[in-house]
Design a protein around this motif. Structure first.
Motif, mmCIF file in Angstrom:
data_model
loop_
_atom_site.group_PDB
_atom_site.id
_atom_site.type_symbol
_atom_site.label_atom_id
_atom_site.label_comp_id
_atom_site.label_asym_id
_atom_site.label_seq_id
_atom_site.Cartn_x
_atom_site.Cartn_y
_atom_site.Cartn_z
ATOM 1 N N PRO A 165 0.792 -1.231 0.000
ATOM 2 C CA PRO A 165 0.000 0.000 0.000
ATOM 3 C C PRO A 165 0.824 1.281 0.000
ATOM 4 C CG PRO A 165 -1.009 -1.612 1.461
ATOM 5 C CD PRO A 165 0.292 -2.213 1.009
ATOM 6 N N ALA A 166 1.920 1.320 0.748
ATOM 7 C CA ALA A 166 2.734 2.541 0.809
ATOM 8 C C ALA A 166 3.343 2.882 -0.538
ATOM 9 C CB ALA A 166 3.831 2.381 1.863
ATOM 10 N N VAL A 167 3.716 1.872 -1.307
ATOM 11 C CA VAL A 167 4.293 2.106 -2.628
ATOM 12 C C VAL A 167 3.214 2.588 -3.593
ATOM 13 C CG1 VAL A 167 5.354 0.969 -4.620
ATOM 14 C CG2 VAL A 167 6.222 0.537 -2.320
ATOM 15 N N LYS A 168 2.050 1.976 -3.543
ATOM 16 C CA LYS A 168 0.946 2.417 -4.399
ATOM 17 C C LYS A 168 0.566 3.864 -4.100
ATOM 18 C CE LYS A 168 -1.195 -2.086 -5.281
ATOM 19 N NZ LYS A 168 -2.390 -2.937 -5.077
ATOM 20 N N GLU A 169 0.587 4.207 -2.831
ATOM 21 C CA GLU A 169 0.220 5.571 -2.438
ATOM 22 C C GLU A 169 1.242 6.586 -2.924
ATOM 23 O OE1 GLU A 169 -0.657 8.143 1.663
ATOM 24 O OE2 GLU A 169 -0.560 5.956 1.723
ATOM 25 N N ALA A 170 2.529 6.224 -2.899
ATOM 26 C CA ALA A 170 3.596 7.148 -3.307
ATOM 27 C C ALA A 170 3.689 7.281 -4.824
ATOM 28 C CB ALA A 170 4.936 6.669 -2.751
ATOM 29 N N ALA A 171 3.265 6.263 -5.554
ATOM 30 C CA ALA A 171 3.420 6.239 -7.005
ATOM 31 C C ALA A 171 2.383 7.118 -7.698
ATOM 32 C CB ALA A 171 3.305 4.809 -7.511
#
Length: 276
Positions: free
Chosen positions: A243-249
């Motif tokens: 989730p953190a990567v999806k949010e940052a992308a």
């Protein structure tokens, strides 16, 4: 330039590479585009992958390894940049992170990997990816005193709660300002020296090549990819990213790593020329 994580991003879960990714990468490189693996692994462990992609031993093609600790030109594996940690810091990290007897530890130098207490699951995981290593006999790192650089120290355990304990124990022992702590592959807790990460190395390589940050794409799936996703002009998460990567992308692919997510990106933004 596209910088790409390997495990759970470019590679299938079993460590193989989707033919769609191979085809798209070769097509993009033929147009003069740069495809740069940006991995926590050693550059030596990705040579077979580079051969599959037609990038092995090629001039003006590159690998970023050890989470940004080493930048290499593929021709002759020429070292361009090294960011290592001191032996005392590595020793502190190593001792602090051994929170129980089931934890195993990887110590990376520029061109060697030493593993203490390798677990059966880790042995299987590394074997599937062609990772060569030497098993350490004990908990003493003094044998590394003559190494030019220790690039990173990582711990393996499959339980997320134990991973959190390892991170907390190391940060308490060495200080949060001394290291970059990240997670990868749902099994590793990784420690690099402070200021060393995939994002910094991406920008360093881009500057060497005259490629601006806004001309760089970065794709990944886990927390050790966040720095490059934030540094690049276009940050991309695979569909199976945390989730953190999806949010940052800025972009999340429709495909997972097992379906050729990297090919999706290259087809969309390079081979068909769609604007980001």
């Amino acid at each position: 330039m596209l910088v790409s994580d390997l495990d759970e991003t470019l590679l299938n879960n079993d460590g193989t590479i989707n033919p769609l990714n191979v085809e798209a990468i070769k097509a993009a490189v033929a147009q003069g585009f740069k495809f740069v693996p940006n991995t926590g692994r050693s550059f030596l462990s990705v040579q077979d992958l580079l051969k599959t992609l037609g990038l092995a031993d090629q001039a003006d093609q590159y690998v970023i390894s050890y989470n940004g600790g080493v930048i290499v030109e593929n021709q002759g594996n020429r070292i361009l940049d090294v960011s290592g940690m001191s032996l005392p810091l590595a020793e502190q990290i190593f001792q602090a992170g051994l929170v129980n007897d089931a934890v195993d530890v990887h110590i990376y130098t520029v061109d060697r990997l030493f593993v203490y207490n390798p677990s059966a699951a880790d042995e299987e995981y590394m074997a599937a990816r062609g990772v060569n290593y030497e098993v350490m006999a004990d908990r003493n790192l003094s044998f590394l005193k003559d190494e030019a650089a220790i690039t990173k120290v990582i711990f393996e355990h499959l339980d997320a709660k134990v991973q959190a304990q390892i991170k907390a124990a190391v940060l308490k022992a060495v200080g949060a300002n001394q290291v970059e702590a990240t997670f990868s592959s749902s099994r590793y807790v990784e420690f690099n020296p402070a200021g060393v990460d995939k994002g910094r190395a991406t920008l360093t390589l881009g500057a060497k090549l005259g490629i601006k940050p806004e001309e760089i794409m970065a794709i990944g799936d886990n927390s050790n990819d966040l720095s490059m996703i934030k540094a690049a002009g276009l940050g991309i998460s695979v569909a199976n990213g945390i989730p953190a990567v999806k949010e940052a992308a800025q972009v999340v692919t429709a495909r997972t790593n097992n379906q050729g997510a990297v090919a999706e990106v290259l087809e969309r933004y390079v081979l068909k020329g769609e604007e980001a």
